[in-house]
Motif scaffolding. Structure first.
Motif, PDB file in Angstrom:
ATOM      1  N   PRO A  99       0.782  -1.353   0.057  1.00 22.61           N
ATOM      2  CA  PRO A  99       0.118  -0.003   0.080  1.00 22.61           C
ATOM      3  C   PRO A  99       0.927   1.266   0.071  1.00 22.61           C
ATOM      4  O   PRO A  99       1.109   1.753   1.126  1.00 22.61           O
ATOM      5  CB  PRO A  99      -0.759  -0.117   1.151  1.00 22.61           C
ATOM      6  N   TRP A 100       1.279   1.612  -1.235  1.00 28.91           N
ATOM      7  CA  TRP A 100       2.296   2.910  -1.396  1.00 28.91           C
ATOM      8  C   TRP A 100       1.316   4.245  -1.022  1.00 28.91           C
ATOM      9  O   TRP A 100       0.263   4.176  -1.502  1.00 28.91           O
ATOM     10  CB  TRP A 100       2.735   3.094  -2.609  1.00 28.91           C
ATOM     11  N   SER A 101       2.163   5.014  -0.483  1.00 28.37           N
ATOM     12  CA  SER A 101       1.514   6.608  -0.537  1.00 28.37           C
ATOM     13  C   SER A 101       2.300   7.276  -1.853  1.00 28.37           C
ATOM     14  O   SER A 101       3.396   7.447  -1.297  1.00 28.37           O
ATOM     15  CB  SER A 101       1.589   7.089   0.801  1.00 28.37           C
ATOM     16  N   SER A 102       1.608   7.667  -2.589  1.00 26.94           N
ATOM     17  CA  SER A 102       2.176   8.480  -3.844  1.00 26.94           C
ATOM     18  C   SER A 102       2.973   9.603  -3.447  1.00 26.94           C
ATOM     19  O   SER A 102       2.442  10.331  -2.610  1.00 26.94           O
ATOM     20  CB  SER A 102       1.470   8.763  -4.889  1.00 26.94           C
ATOM     21  N   GLY A 103       4.312   9.700  -3.786  1.00 28.02           N
ATOM     22  CA  GLY A 103       5.117  11.144  -3.502  1.00 28.02           C
ATOM     23  C   GLY A 103       5.789  11.116  -2.050  1.00 28.02           C
ATOM     24  O   GLY A 103       6.403  11.900  -1.883  1.00 28.02           O
ATOM     25  N   GLN A 104       5.542  10.083  -1.289  1.00 27.20           N
ATOM     26  CA  GLN A 104       6.142   9.969   0.031  1.00 27.20           C
ATOM     27  C   GLN A 104       6.718   8.488   0.193  1.00 27.20           C
ATOM     28  O   GLN A 104       8.044   8.510   0.722  1.00 27.20           O
ATOM     29  CB  GLN A 104       4.925   9.972   0.985  1.00 27.20           C
ATOM     30  N   ASP A 105       6.230   7.347  -0.064  1.00 25.13           N
ATOM     31  CA  ASP A 105       6.929   6.347   0.406  1.00 25.13           C
ATOM     32  C   ASP A 105       7.995   5.891  -0.664  1.00 25.13           C
ATOM     33  O   ASP A 105       8.089   6.671  -1.984  1.00 25.13           O
ATOM     34  CB  ASP A 105       6.005   4.864   0.057  1.00 25.13           C
ATOM     35  N   VAL A 106       9.069   4.952  -0.472  1.00 23.14           N
ATOM     36  CA  VAL A 106      10.156   4.926  -1.049  1.00 23.14           C
ATOM     37  C   VAL A 106      10.745   3.478  -1.407  1.00 23.14           C
ATOM     38  O   VAL A 106      10.383   2.574  -0.319  1.00 23.14           O
ATOM     39  CB  VAL A 106      11.680   5.449  -0.532  1.00 23.14           C
ATOM     40  N   LEU A 107      10.772   3.151  -2.773  1.00 20.85           N
ATOM     41  CA  LEU A 107      11.341   1.787  -3.010  1.00 20.85           C
ATOM     42  C   LEU A 107      12.708   1.939  -3.501  1.00 20.85           C
ATOM     43  O   LEU A 107      13.028   2.498  -4.540  1.00 20.85           O
ATOM     44  CB  LEU A 107      10.556   1.217  -3.994  1.00 20.85           C
ATOM     45  N   ILE A 108      13.678   1.337  -2.766  1.00 21.31           N
ATOM     46  CA  ILE A 108      15.137   1.020  -3.074  1.00 21.31           C
ATOM     47  C   ILE A 108      15.303  -0.047  -3.721  1.00 21.31           C
ATOM     48  O   ILE A 108      14.810  -1.072  -3.398  1.00 21.31           O
ATOM     49  CB  ILE A 108      15.942   1.252  -1.822  1.00 21.31           C
ATOM     50  N   TYR A 109      16.010   0.118  -5.060  1.00 20.48           N
ATOM     51  CA  TYR A 109      16.586  -1.066  -5.718  1.00 20.48           C
ATOM     52  C   TYR A 109      17.956  -0.910  -5.985  1.00 20.48           C
ATOM     53  O   TYR A 109      18.428   0.270  -5.906  1.00 20.48           O
ATOM     54  CB  TYR A 109      15.596  -1.046  -6.970  1.00 20.48           C
ATOM     55  N   THR A 110      18.673  -1.870  -6.609  1.00 25.77           N
ATOM     56  CA  THR A 110      20.018  -1.798  -6.854  1.00 25.77           C
ATOM     57  C   THR A 110      19.996  -1.624  -8.203  1.00 25.77           C
ATOM     58  O   THR A 110      19.456  -2.181  -8.929  1.00 25.77           O
ATOM     59  CB  THR A 110      20.667  -3.156  -6.316  1.00 25.77           C
ATOM     60  N   SER A 111      21.470  -1.112  -8.485  1.00 31.49           N
ATOM     61  CA  SER A 111      21.963  -0.873  -9.797  1.00 31.49           C
ATOM     62  C   SER A 111      22.283  -2.218 -10.726  1.00 31.49           C
ATOM     63  O   SER A 111      22.163  -2.219 -12.068  1.00 31.49           O
ATOM     64  CB  SER A 111      22.994  -0.011  -9.914  1.00 31.49           C
ATOM     65  N   ILE A 167       6.660   7.080   6.737  1.00 34.57           N
ATOM     66  CA  ILE A 167       6.584   6.613   5.544  1.00 34.57           C
ATOM     67  C   ILE A 167       6.839   4.939   5.428  1.00 34.57           C
ATOM     68  O   ILE A 167       7.743   4.713   6.173  1.00 34.57           O
ATOM     69  CB  ILE A 167       7.310   7.281   4.415  1.00 34.57           C
ATOM     70  N   ARG A 168       6.574   4.356   4.324  1.00 31.07           N
ATOM     71  CA  ARG A 168       6.994   3.043   4.051  1.00 31.07           C
ATOM     72  C   ARG A 168       8.237   3.258   3.175  1.00 31.07           C
ATOM     73  O   ARG A 168       8.279   3.844   2.235  1.00 31.07           O
ATOM     74  CB  ARG A 168       5.946   2.228   3.348  1.00 31.07           C
ATOM     75  N   ILE A 169       9.160   2.483   3.763  1.00 26.12           N
ATOM     76  CA  ILE A 169      10.299   2.272   2.724  1.00 26.12           C
ATOM     77  C   ILE A 169      10.605   0.901   2.647  1.00 26.12           C
ATOM     78  O   ILE A 169      10.744   0.210   3.517  1.00 26.12           O
ATOM     79  CB  ILE A 169      11.541   3.003   3.312  1.00 26.12           C
ATOM     80  N   ALA A 170      10.739   0.404   1.382  1.00 26.78           N
ATOM     81  CA  ALA A 170      11.118  -1.088   0.984  1.00 26.78           C
ATOM     82  C   ALA A 170      12.472  -1.077   0.126  1.00 26.78           C
ATOM     83  O   ALA A 170      12.673  -0.054  -0.720  1.00 26.78           O
ATOM     84  CB  ALA A 170       9.844  -1.628   0.287  1.00 26.78           C
ATOM     85  N   ALA A 171      13.226  -1.804   0.355  1.00 22.01           N
ATOM     86  CA  ALA A 171      14.436  -2.426  -0.313  1.00 22.01           C
ATOM     87  C   ALA A 171      14.281  -3.542  -1.015  1.00 22.01           C
ATOM     88  O   ALA A 171      14.087  -4.861  -0.484  1.00 22.01           O
ATOM     89  CB  ALA A 171      15.689  -2.626   0.510  1.00 22.01           C
ATOM     90  N   LEU A 172      14.541  -3.599  -2.273  1.00 24.93           N
ATOM     91  CA  LEU A 172      14.586  -4.852  -3.122  1.00 24.93           C
ATOM     92  C   LEU A 172      16.164  -5.080  -3.587  1.00 24.93           C
ATOM     93  O   LEU A 172      16.682  -4.024  -4.277  1.00 24.93           O
ATOM     94  CB  LEU A 172      13.620  -4.712  -4.250  1.00 24.93           C
ATOM     95  N   HIS A 194      15.672  -4.917   9.136  1.00 31.17           N
ATOM     96  CA  HIS A 194      14.931  -4.979  10.434  1.00 31.17           C
ATOM     97  C   HIS A 194      15.500  -3.645  11.363  1.00 31.17           C
ATOM     98  O   HIS A 194      14.250  -3.361  12.010  1.00 31.17           O
ATOM     99  CB  HIS A 194      15.480  -6.217  11.013  1.00 31.17           C
ATOM    100  N   ALA A 195      16.639  -3.467  11.661  1.00 33.21           N
ATOM    101  CA  ALA A 195      17.066  -2.441  12.553  1.00 33.21           C
ATOM    102  C   ALA A 195      16.680  -1.074  12.056  1.00 33.21           C
ATOM    103  O   ALA A 195      16.340  -0.145  12.818  1.00 33.21           O
ATOM    104  CB  ALA A 195      18.514  -2.456  12.338  1.00 33.21           C
ATOM    105  N   GLU A 196      16.563  -0.794  10.722  1.00 29.71           N
ATOM    106  CA  GLU A 196      16.141   0.442  10.351  1.00 29.71           C
ATOM    107  C   GLU A 196      14.334   0.543  10.014  1.00 29.71           C
ATOM    108  O   GLU A 196      13.944   1.652   9.674  1.00 29.71           O
ATOM    109  CB  GLU A 196      16.779   0.874   9.144  1.00 29.71           C
ATOM    110  N   GLY A 197      13.826  -0.712  10.244  1.00 26.85           N
ATOM    111  CA  GLY A 197      12.419  -0.714   9.915  1.00 26.85           C
ATOM    112  C   GLY A 197      11.956  -0.410   8.617  1.00 26.85           C
ATOM    113  O   GLY A 197      10.839   0.007   8.046  1.00 26.85           O
ATOM    114  N   ILE A 198      12.912  -1.096   7.637  1.00 22.08           N
ATOM    115  CA  ILE A 198      12.526  -1.399   6.236  1.00 22.08           C
ATOM    116  C   ILE A 198      11.944  -2.576   5.835  1.00 22.08           C
ATOM    117  O   ILE A 198      12.447  -3.325   6.479  1.00 22.08           O
ATOM    118  CB  ILE A 198      13.986  -0.979   5.476  1.00 22.08           C
ATOM    119  N   THR A 199      11.299  -2.522   4.862  1.00 25.99           N
ATOM    120  CA  THR A 199      10.607  -3.984   4.278  1.00 25.99           C
ATOM    121  C   THR A 199      11.670  -4.378   3.450  1.00 25.99           C
ATOM    122  O   THR A 199      12.061  -3.579   2.343  1.00 25.99           O
ATOM    123  CB  THR A 199       9.422  -3.504   3.499  1.00 25.99           C
TER     124      THR A 199
END
Length: 311
Positions: A99-111, A167-172, A194-199
């Protein structure tokens, strides 16, 4: 399938590969052992003898056996593991379900993410309710310690720019990068999340059969692995692990299916979550069943290859 006891060129007899072609790229599409192909043909014949009976009455229990063995191999709970066609399907499902919130939540991905996975990340970034995309750039060679340190700094930078602490931050990220072929410190990255509260979302396309896995210990939020590479199942077989604490975030598969109807009253063959992955439209139901085909069942022996260095 038990270990064949042979290695090198002698193993060619176990596969249907063209003897005039040097098959070096197993990671992309895998290569099906003859015994698995024969098992698949036998299962297909079993299905076609009475498709209605097999799919309505037998398939649920057979799928449960595959899930049970996969869960045991992953050291996870059976109801946390469901069968899907491939890793891309699983990641797409997760990115579209959160459930993303547009313009606020962040998805981190690797290069270094696989190109098809990046494509799904970019599509997720363009959805009506979509996260802000943040690329974690990686260059090789470098140590696992260096990757973990950079990952921590990247997360802190993202959190520092966040409009809100809620905000929700997720890392892939990958467990094993495909290009170049590099193992990632994914367990340490999950610990940082886990330590940073990241999905945490782990693209483990190449992990099954290549490294020991204990998901009950590592506790990622989501973990997706292909079975058609290093577990030698037929293409179209993968597993999605969703920790029980997160299953409310995945209310259905894509496409949404009918769910599982118990053929016998007052019994429970699979959980409500697992039932969402039972029937999502016509498909080849024999594909994932090759994972436990043969006597003794193959999973998780992977032709004995993991014992090769000490053989």
């Amino acid at each position: 399938m038990a270990s064949s006891g042979v290695y090198g060129h002698d193993m060619l007899a176990l596969f249907g590969l063209d003897p005039d072609f040097l098959h070096l790229n197993h990671g992309s599409f895998g290569a099906l052992p003859n015994v698995v192909r024969e098992a698949y043909n036998a299962i297909s014949q079993e299905v076609e003898r009475n498709p209605d009976l097999f799919i309505r009455r037998c398939l649920g229990q057979r799928m449960r056996e595959v899930r049970r063995r996969l869960a045991a191999h992953l050291k996870a709970h059976e109801d946390e593991c469901v069968l899907i066609p491939n890793v891309t399907h699983g990641i797409n499902l997760i990115l579209r379900s959160l459930p993303w919130s547009s313009g606020q939540d962040v998805l981190i991905y690797t290069s270094t993410a696989f190109s098809q996975i990046k494509r799904n990340v970019f599509v997720a970034g363009g959805l009506p309710t979509s996260p802000i995309l943040s690329e974690f750039s990686l260059d090789f060679p470098q140590t696992h310690m260096s990757i973990l340190s950079q990952f921590s700094r990247h997360i802190r930078a993202v959190k520092g720019k966040a409009a809100s602490k809620t905000i929700r931050i997720a890392a892939l990220f990958d467990s094993i990068v495909s290009t170049p072929g590099v193992t990632m410190p994914w367990k340490g990255m999950v610990e940082i999340c886990h330590a940073e509260g990241i999905t945490s979302i782990v693209d483990a396309a190449h992990s099954l059969g290549q490294e020991p896995i204990n998901l009950s210990e590592t506790q990622p939020d989501f973990w997706i692995g292909n079975c058609s590479k290093w577990l030698y199942a037929k293409r179209g077989s993968a597993v999605l692990y969703v920790a029980q604490r997160n299953q409310y975030l995945i209310p259905n598969n894509i496409p949404a299916g009918l769910g599982w109807f118990e053929p016998v009253a007052d019994t429970q063959t699979m959980s409500l979550f697992a039932g969402q992955f039972y029937w999502n439209g016509s498909t080849d139901v024999a594909l994932p069943l090759t994972l436990v085909a043969g006597k003794p069942p193959r999973l998780p022996n992977y032709l004995g290859l993991r014992s090769y260095p000490s053989a």
